[in-house]
Write an enzyme that holds these catalytic residues in place. Structure first.
Site, PDB file in Angstrom:
ATOM      1  N   CYS A   1       1.267  -1.610  -0.227  1.00  0.00           N
ATOM      2  CA  CYS A   1       0.226   0.165  -0.145  1.00  0.00           C
ATOM      3  C   CYS A   1       0.806   1.125  -0.238  1.00  0.00           C
ATOM      4  O   CYS A   1       2.048   0.735  -0.343  1.00  0.00           O
ATOM      5  CB  CYS A   1      -0.924   0.034   0.854  1.00  0.00           C
ATOM      6  SG  CYS A   1      -0.068  -0.342   2.586  1.00  0.00           S
ATOM      7  N   LEU A   2       0.662   2.503   0.689  1.00  0.00           N
ATOM      8  CA  LEU A   2       1.252   3.930   0.250  1.00  0.00           C
ATOM      9  C   LEU A   2       2.228   3.430   1.534  1.00  0.00           C
ATOM     10  O   LEU A   2       3.433   3.872   0.733  1.00  0.00           O
ATOM     11  CB  LEU A   2       0.470   4.313   0.792  1.00  0.00           C
ATOM     12  CG  LEU A   2       1.281   6.341   0.563  1.00  0.00           C
ATOM     13  CD1 LEU A   2       1.652   6.308  -0.695  1.00  0.00           C
ATOM     14  CD2 LEU A   2       0.168   7.539   0.862  1.00  0.00           C
TER      15      LEU A   2
END
Length: 364
Positions: free
Chosen positions: A96-97
């Site tokens: 994810c980020l």
């Protein structure tokens, strides 16, 4: 046994490891990696709502809202997509980020459904920073620039050399007003990522010197990574000087024959022809002011005549009627002027083969 989460970004990129990107589509569109597939935990709208909740009420409330928004059939559908990916790519990773909540939630839900799948520690941000450092490091290594008039085969030579960096290939653009390719250009971030991964793979093969084509700051809509561009400004130049007839032959083959065939293969005969014609018209139109309107109109008339002959099955030779004056009156004088400002950096001139041999045997 638990999945082995990884922070070995080098191995991930060297081996094109498949990746599940669970960020929202809007984040993925801004920048991602070649081996990544976007299978988001949340849609753009769901992420936006959770983000507002996080700011107003904190993490616990945001997680609860996320669980509510992604529940029931929606949750099962997303888990099913991840499971399919995991089965098809057992050696992959989730990210994810920042390697935080979203990838951990995805990992937990997968594990609850019977699939133990690792994630990338630090997520997108860490992998992106790793690639930025690759580009910065490469800019400090020995570099030479290949110059030469349009049609000299500069890109061809860069691709042929084991230590060549094909910036135009990474940008999906050939750098001039006629430079668009059949692949659309991507974001600046994706361009920089492709350059870095290419460099990383070459470094892994033991390459420690580089050759690039003489480029401006931009290639289409993409900017050459700043550190690499600045290194190019002080690098030694080798210049290809091939006969005009050979350059013309290359240009006609690359911009006319290959592009017309490519457009028709991709879009069908009729639509492909329309798109090919539009590509040439748009490219010439883009430089009309620099050509001057009278010269532009003359070349446009020759272009239309050449397209008519080509469409009637009479070959592409008529395109020389506008390509020749475009080279002689516009591109060649423009490049000669640009090259004159770098003349003190030129260390070798010769035809394509001579320049290739010089670079292959160059140990400096």
């Amino acid at each position: 046994m638990s999945a082995n989460n990884s922070a070995d970004y080098q191995q991930i990129f060297l081996h094109d490891i498949p990746l599940i990107d669970v960020r929202a589509p809007v984040e993925f569109a801004q920048g991602a990696f070649t081996g990544a597939t976007n299978l988001p935990l949340m849609t753009n709208e769901e992420r936006h709502a959770v983000g507002i909740c996080y700011k107003q009420h904190g993490q616990k409330a945001a997680i609860e809202l996320g669980e509510q928004l992604v529940s029931g059939d929606v949750r099962e559908q997303r888990i099913a997509q991840w499971r399919t990916f995991c089965q098809q790519n057992p050696q992959g990773y989730i990210y994810c980020l920042r390697g935080g909540l979203r990838s951990h939630i995805t990992q937990r839900w997968l594990k609850e459904s019977g699939v133990d799948y690792p994630l990338v520690k630090g997520g997108y941000k860490a992998m992106r920073n790793f690639l930025i450092k690759v580009n910065q490091q490469v800019a400090t290594m020995p570099l030479k620039v290949i110059g030469g008039n349009t049609g000299s085969g500069k890109t061809r030579l860069v691709k042929a050399l084991p230590f060549g960096i094909d910036l135009e290939g990474a940008a999906r653009h050939r750098g001039s007003s006629f430079g668009r390719t059949l692949e659309s250009q991507s974001t600046q971030i994706n361009f920089e990522n492709r350059v870095a991964v290419s460099l990383l793979k070459k470094q892994h093969q033991g390459i420690c010197r580089w050759v690039v084509e003489d480029e401006g700051k931009t290639i289409g809509s993409n900017h050459v990574p700043l550190e690499i561009y600045e290194s190019m400004q002080t690098a030694s130049l080798v210049v290809i000087e091939d006969p005009f007839e050979l350059r013309l032959l290359r240009l006609k083959e690359e911009y006319i024959d290959t592009m017309s065939a490519g457009f028709q293969q991709q879009y069908g005969e009729d639509d492909g022809w329309v798109r090919f014609s539009h590509y040439l018209h748009h490219s010439l139109f883009a430089i009309r002011k620099r050509l001057g309107m009278e010269r532009y109109q003359t070349l446009l008339n020759e272009l239309d005549s050449a397209l008519h002959h080509q469409q009637m099955g009479q070959g592409s030779d008529k395109h020389e009627n506008w390509l020749v004056p475009l080279l002689i009156e516009y591109y060649d004088p423009m490049y000669s002027y640009q090259l004159s400002k770098k003349s003190d950096r030129i260390i070798f001139r010769g035809d394509y083969n001579a320049v290739r041999d010089f670079l292959l045997n160059d140990n400096h």
